[in-house]
Design a protein around this motif. Structure first.
Motif, PDB file in Angstrom:
ATOM      1  N   LEU A  75       6.019  14.517   5.892  1.00 55.98           N
ATOM      2  CA  LEU A  75       7.311  14.812   5.137  1.00 55.98           C
ATOM      3  C   LEU A  75       7.029  14.927   3.817  1.00 55.98           C
ATOM      4  O   LEU A  75       7.657  15.984   3.039  1.00 55.98           O
ATOM      5  N   ARG A  76       7.714  13.752   2.799  1.00 59.29           N
ATOM      6  CA  ARG A  76       7.303  13.508   1.407  1.00 59.29           C
ATOM      7  C   ARG A  76       6.417  14.054   1.102  1.00 59.29           C
ATOM      8  O   ARG A  76       6.552  14.630  -0.271  1.00 59.29           O
TER       9      ARG A  76
ATOM     10  N   ARG B 220       7.519  10.926   9.324  1.00 59.32           N
ATOM     11  CA  ARG B 220       8.290  10.968   7.601  1.00 59.32           C
ATOM     12  C   ARG B 220       7.133  10.853   6.788  1.00 59.32           C
ATOM     13  O   ARG B 220       7.718  11.750   5.281  1.00 59.32           O
TER      14      ARG B 220
ATOM     15  N   GLY C  39       0.836  -1.103  -0.099  1.00 57.91           N
ATOM     16  CA  GLY C  39       0.351   0.035   0.322  1.00 57.91           C
ATOM     17  C   GLY C  39       0.507   1.239   0.087  1.00 57.91           C
ATOM     18  O   GLY C  39       0.509   2.388  -0.277  1.00 57.91           O
TER      19      GLY C  39
ATOM     20  N   THR D 269      -4.920  -0.685   5.037  1.00 61.97           N
ATOM     21  CA  THR D 269      -3.757  -1.053   5.157  1.00 61.97           C
ATOM     22  C   THR D 269      -2.751   0.001   5.919  1.00 61.97           C
ATOM     23  O   THR D 269      -1.552  -0.077   6.548  1.00 61.97           O
TER      24      THR D 269
ATOM     25  N   ARG E  29       6.035  16.811  -1.776  1.00 63.75           N
ATOM     26  CA  ARG E  29       5.571  16.088  -3.508  1.00 63.75           C
ATOM     27  C   ARG E  29       4.608  17.763  -3.923  1.00 63.75           C
ATOM     28  O   ARG E  29       4.690  17.538  -5.350  1.00 63.75           O
TER      29      ARG E  29
ATOM     30  N   GLU F  14      10.984  14.563  -7.248  1.00 65.44           N
ATOM     31  CA  GLU F  14       9.875  14.988  -7.390  1.00 65.44           C
ATOM     32  C   GLU F  14       8.521  13.649  -7.000  1.00 65.44           C
ATOM     33  O   GLU F  14       7.051  14.374  -6.624  1.00 65.44           O
TER      34      GLU F  14
ATOM     35  N   ASP G 169       6.399   6.829  11.650  1.00 63.81           N
ATOM     36  CA  ASP G 169       6.331   6.411  10.027  1.00 63.81           C
ATOM     37  C   ASP G 169       6.112   7.846   9.457  1.00 63.81           C
ATOM     38  O   ASP G 169       5.801   8.299   8.931  1.00 63.81           O
TER      39      ASP G 169
ATOM     40  N   MET H 123      -4.735   7.253   3.202  1.00 64.22           N
ATOM     41  CA  MET H 123      -4.598   8.597   3.929  1.00 64.22           C
ATOM     42  C   MET H 123      -5.121   9.118   2.718  1.00 64.22           C
ATOM     43  O   MET H 123      -4.716   9.949   1.800  1.00 64.22           O
TER      44      MET H 123
ATOM     45  N   LYS I 240      -3.206   1.722   8.686  1.00 60.37           N
ATOM     46  CA  LYS I 240      -3.518   2.073  10.041  1.00 60.37           C
ATOM     47  C   LYS I 240      -2.173   1.152   9.844  1.00 60.37           C
ATOM     48  O   LYS I 240      -1.773   1.669  11.514  1.00 60.37           O
ATOM     49  N   TYR I 241      -2.173   0.530   9.942  1.00 64.74           N
ATOM     50  CA  TYR I 241      -0.104  -0.309  10.289  1.00 64.74           C
ATOM     51  C   TYR I 241       0.977   0.738  10.278  1.00 64.74           C
ATOM     52  O   TYR I 241       1.648   0.468  10.795  1.00 64.74           O
ATOM     53  N   THR I 242       0.935   1.885   9.846  1.00 66.54           N
ATOM     54  CA  THR I 242       1.411   2.989   9.714  1.00 66.54           C
ATOM     55  C   THR I 242       1.763   3.738  11.073  1.00 66.54           C
ATOM     56  O   THR I 242       1.388   4.271  11.842  1.00 66.54           O
TER      57      THR I 242
ATOM     58  N   PHE J  59       6.403   3.325   3.787  1.00 65.55           N
ATOM     59  CA  PHE J  59       6.219   3.914   5.751  1.00 65.55           C
ATOM     60  C   PHE J  59       7.126   3.431   6.542  1.00 65.55           C
ATOM     61  O   PHE J  59       7.784   4.475   7.656  1.00 65.55           O
TER      62      PHE J  59
ATOM     63  N   THR K 149       8.654  11.125  -5.102  1.00 64.93           N
ATOM     64  CA  THR K 149       9.022  10.444  -4.157  1.00 64.93           C
ATOM     65  C   THR K 149       8.856  12.098  -2.915  1.00 64.93           C
ATOM     66  O   THR K 149       8.172  10.738  -1.620  1.00 64.93           O
ATOM     67  N   GLY K 150       9.236  13.023  -3.207  1.00 60.60           N
ATOM     68  CA  GLY K 150       9.406  13.537  -1.409  1.00 60.60           C
ATOM     69  C   GLY K 150      10.593  13.652  -1.272  1.00 60.60           C
ATOM     70  O   GLY K 150      10.753  13.785   0.292  1.00 60.60           O
TER      71      GLY K 150
ATOM     72  N   PRO L 157      -0.923   8.834  -0.131  1.00 57.60           N
ATOM     73  CA  PRO L 157      -1.028   7.361  -0.746  1.00 57.60           C
ATOM     74  C   PRO L 157      -1.833   6.567   0.104  1.00 57.60           C
ATOM     75  O   PRO L 157      -2.975   7.632   0.311  1.00 57.60           O
ATOM     76  N   ARG L 158      -2.041   5.222  -0.831  1.00 52.83           N
ATOM     77  CA  ARG L 158      -3.299   4.876  -0.501  1.00 52.83           C
ATOM     78  C   ARG L 158      -4.197   4.877   1.022  1.00 52.83           C
ATOM     79  O   ARG L 158      -3.467   4.951   1.664  1.00 52.83           O
TER      80      ARG L 158
ATOM     81  N   VAL M  69      -1.554  13.932  -3.755  1.00 54.74           N
ATOM     82  CA  VAL M  69      -0.108  13.312  -3.335  1.00 54.74           C
ATOM     83  C   VAL M  69       0.321  12.011  -2.858  1.00 54.74           C
ATOM     84  O   VAL M  69       1.170  11.585  -1.871  1.00 54.74           O
TER      85      VAL M  69
ATOM     86  N   LEU N 120       3.280   3.891  -1.209  1.00 57.20           N
ATOM     87  CA  LEU N 120       3.054   5.303  -2.262  1.00 57.20           C
ATOM     88  C   LEU N 120       3.867   5.001  -3.850  1.00 57.20           C
ATOM     89  O   LEU N 120       5.264   4.342  -3.278  1.00 57.20           O
TER      90      LEU N 120
END
Lengths: 614, 224
Positions: free
Chosen positions: B27-28, B24, A22, B13, B32, A300, B21, B91, B15-17, A251, A302-303, B88-89, B86, A24
């Motif tokens: 921030l990314r 981080r 899951g 998934t 982006r 760009e 994490d 979120m 929720k497993y972060t 992550f 990935t950040g 992730p799935r 930008v 990015l």
């Protein structure tokens, strides 16, 4: 997407983020829309595997094809494995959650020998027989690539196909061929015969190996028109080569958590202990413009806020002075840090150092490899003590207070004088700090000395040498520790037994397959992890198989012995390697490839071209 | 420079972060999205991002607040659309607002718990027992806390921390809605409540899903 059984165990294991996917930029496709489902397996933990550039490249390359869905698979850590076995959950791919036993292609990357038991364990967790001969259907086809393929004999029995050399082009060929034969409904045997005719494809079942009474190899006989020598594949033009424009962004914090872009392949240096320096020849450079564009695109998408330029020896890149300013043009504004690993002490300039500290200061590591000039000459690591000290002086002047030095012990021709040399050189590096009038007052210096144990590897001039025994390595480690006189130097060393096993498998033959299988059945896995490595079980396995591991690790081979990997062709000629070995014993150096081509023979595989010759 | 509050979901998934994490990851995402985010000015410049009330691993959320500072005059809507593209799935950005309430004003959090049992009988049994236990008010749990440098086990009386609790049995499932103390002074992790209820009732739950619905202030007004 995941089963209830899986959801239930995820919160009971360490770092569930290793097993959920899951992330990015991970690629999800409709399985009904693709012809080939490809499980790309890294036989170690998620954090290690997700740091590997080769996997990122090949994952993107396979997914760029409409007919293929490539997914990632890593070795579950021991806690997860236990739960998966309890609940009967088979090894699954991260993107779909589907069991990989139903995939068409299962590819392993073999980066180090101590991951071999993980390969068997992953096949078993997938519910597949570990031995290739017991998997009779065409799919899933189990293939392997990576640097260990230069001598894959110890694990050949578990693979249908091994791919020596670089994977970019041959991956496409494999997918095309498998797709064609799957549609035709070919047998596995027919497919393997066809595959064996492609350059860079090694089908181990098409080679018969016989042995002499003294256990050395008598002959390797190709069957059914398989080539007598399997030549590695390589990509000629790195600017035209497929390059990913996005990376999966994990992550979890992984080991190398940044953008990594290759700047060239091969190495001009010819350090005689270094397998990478020989098997990745010839030199092929990427142009600074390509590197810059790839770095920017990846940042760009990935950040990431760090870019690492990857090669075997970054400061040997001829485009470095053009590349750095073009990178700094945007990295400073975007607060992106540039990391340059694998710098050499002999061409580390003030200018380079200044540019590196523009955003954030990273660590500084140098690799003198040996403690005395005599031994550095023998291994052809052409740096002098003066160069090392000059560089640390510059570094201290530039504000660094921690320096890391890499050495090896157990190198051919090494004596205890050379070990003294490591302690002396480390001391001089400390002294240099206090000789510097501009040093920050009241602050101490920290010199980390990392001492690896030398393991002779195939396709190097030292492939015939005896590896030091575990006892001798440990004696040398104690000797070094006793000769360090200050707490400003911190010595870390490698587990000698781990290096011993690595040495056995690096130069082993096919008879070791039974030992690997037995050790795995006894419970060995994650052998590269000090907390998991069970040397007692390994020694039991060797004993029960009637195989003496010392035969592979600690025996010096004559030049005329047939080596288990002699039917692989990595371009570098045996005559050249023998010459280099003799020069090592005479402490005679070989100039780098740009100063003077030493005729290693590799250009034969690249139409006569080597960028070091320009 | 102004502060903004970004609201995002954490589902499936995602929720497993873990919280570390998440930092981080955000921030990314900010990089982006190319947001004109304010950087700290130390040796290690980084964007300044804070989470009002970190979410435990394994719990989903319908709206988590994250505060950051941006420079220039980019509108909240623009920030939202840039970030939304930008992420992730799992979120999703639900809103970008000005900062109204201070994070310290969070007092309670509302959670939904969706429990699936192997049989409808087990579900009904658990539902009744759980309601009775909460009502009765003698539930206690052990919590690992810190006393100076040492880890100590503390006895916690749960009734002081449970503000609302309803449970409803639907076939083989039990759906709970509960409001628990949250924030720096008093906090009850929904996992601790659920674990205690499961232990006391001896129930066997097949699947557990916990979702944080919203954050509340002392007057039960919605934190915004």
């Amino acid at each position: 997407m995941f089963s209830k059984e899986l959801e239930k165990i995820l919160l009971t294991v360490q770092k569930p983020g290793r097993y959920t996917g899951g992330e990015l930029n991970s690629v999800v496709k409709n399985k009904d829309d693709v012809a080939i489902r490809y499980a790309f397996c890294f036989p170690d933990t998620y954090e290690i595997g997700m740091s590997h550039l080769g996997m990122k490249i090949l994952y993107s390359l396979a997914n760029a094809r409409e007919d293929t869905w490539c997914e990632r698979v890593f070795a579950p850590w021991v806690d997860m494995e236990e739960k998966m076995r309890q609940q009967g959950i088979p090894l699954y791919a991260l993107e779909s959650g589907d069991a990989i036993a139903d995939f068409d292609l299962i590819g392993f990357t073999l980066q180090y020998e101590l991951s071999y038991t993980n390969v068997l364990n992953m096949l078993d967790l997938a519910g597949l027989p570990v031995k290739a001969q017991d998997r009779t259907a065409l799919t899933p086809l189990v293939i392997g690539g990576g640097s260990c393929v230069c001598n894959s004999e110890p694990i050949a029995a578990f693979f249908d196909i091994l791919l020596p050399g670089e994977g970019e082009e041959v991956s496409e060929d494999m997918i095309d061929l498998l797709k064609e034969h799957k549609q035709k409904g070919s047998s596995k045997a027919d497919f393997l015969l066809a595959a064996s005719q492609i350059q860079g494809v090694y089908v181990p079942s098409l080679y018969d190996v016989s042995y002499n009474e003294d256990n050395t190899v008598a002959a390797v006989t190709p069957l059914q028109n398989a080539p007598a020598k399997v030549a590695k594949r390589l990509v000629s033009d790195l600017d035209m080569m497929f390059a990913p424009d996005s990376f999966v962004v994990p992550f979890l914090e992984v080991v190398h958590d940044r953008v990594t872009v290759e700047i060239f392949r091969g190495c001009i240096r010819g350090c005689r202990f270094c397998q990478a320096g020989f098997i990745y020849r010839p030199i092929r450079e990427k142009s600074p413009a390509t590197v810059n564009a790839q770095c920017q695109a990846l940042c760009e998408s990935t950040g990431y806020d760090e870019v690492s330029l990857c090669s075997l020896s970054t400061s040997d890149y001829t485009g470095i002075s053009e590349l750095l300013p073009s990178l700094l043009d945007w990295t400073v504004d975007d607060k992106v840090n540039i990391a340059l690993p694998s710098l050499r002490v002999d061409n580390f300039s003030d200018e380079l150092m200044e540019q590196l500290t523009k955003v954030r200061r990273s660590g500084l590591t140098f690799a003198p490899e040996a403690g005395t000039q005599r031994l550095r000459d023998a291994i052809n690591k052409n740096v002098t003590e003066e160069e090392v000290l000059n560089t640390v002086r510059k570094a201290y002047g530039g504000g660094w207070m921690a320096v890391k030095l890499y050495f090896m012990i157990g190198l051919p021709t090494e004596t205890f004088e050379d070990i003294d040399g490591i302690a002396d050189l480390a001391q001089k590096v400390v002294d240099e700090y206090y000789n510097n009038p501009d040093r920050a007052k009241g602050k101490s210096v920290a010199v980390a000395v990392s001492v690896a144990s030398f393991v002779p590897k195939p396709f190097t001039p030292f492939q015939w040498e005896a590896q030091d025994t575990v006892e001798l390595i440990e004696e040398k480690q104690r000797y070094l520790r006793d000769h360090i006189k200050t707490r400003k130097i911190n010595v870390s060393r490698h587990n000698a037994q781990t290096s011993f096993l690595e040495g056995v498998f690096a130069r082993g033959d096919r008879r070791l397959a039974q030992v690997i299988e037995l050790a795995w059945r006894k419970g060995c896995r994650f052998d590269g992890w000090d907390d998991q490595m069970r040397i007692d079980l390994w020694l039991e396995a060797f004993e029960e198989c009637g195989i003496a591991p010392e035969f592979y690790a600690n025996r010096k081979r004559p030049f005329d012995e047939i080596l288990p990997w002699d039917h692989m062709d990595y371009g570098v000629s045996k005559t050249f390697l023998i010459g280099e070995n003799k020069k090592a014993h005479a402490s005679d150096t070989t100039p780098n490839c740009r100063e003077n081509c030493s005729g290693c023979g590799v250009t034969r595989l690249n139409g006569g071209v080597c960028d070091a010759l320009n | 420079m102004r502060s903004i509050r970004v609201w995002f979901t954490k589902k499936d998934t995602a929720k497993y972060t873990s919280h570390l994490d998440m930092n981080r990851c955000m921030l990314r995402a900010v990089n982006r999205a190319g947001l004109p985010v304010w950087y700290t000015e130390g040796f290690n410049p980084h964007p300044y991002i804070t989470f009002a009330l970190p979410l435990s691993l394994g719990i989903e959320s319908e709206g988590e607040p994250m505060d950051m500072r941006i420079e220039g005059d980019m509108e909240n809507d623009e920030v939202k659309s840039r970030l939304a593209s930008v992420m992730p799935r799992g979120m999703d950005i639900t809103a970008v607002t000005d900062v109204t309430d201070n994070a310290k004003t969070i007092c309670y959090a509302e959670y939904g718990m969706d429990l699936e049992f192997n049989t409808a009988n087990e579900a009904a049994d658990f539902c009744e027992k759980a309601k009775a236990l909460v009502q009765e008010g003698s539930l206690k749990a052990e919590k690992i806390g810190k006393q100076g440098r040492y880890k100590v086990t503390k006895q916690v009386v749960l009734k002081d921390l449970i503000v609302g609790f309803t449970a409803e049995c639907v076939q083989d499932r039990v759906v709970i809605t509960t409001v628990l103390s949250a924030g720096s002074s008093a906090n009850l992790n929904p996992n601790l409540l659920l674990d205690t209820l499961i232990k006391e009732t001896g129930a066997r739950v097949a699947v557990i899903k916990i979702t944080r619905k919203r954050l509340l202030k002392a007057d039960f007004g919605v934190f915004s």
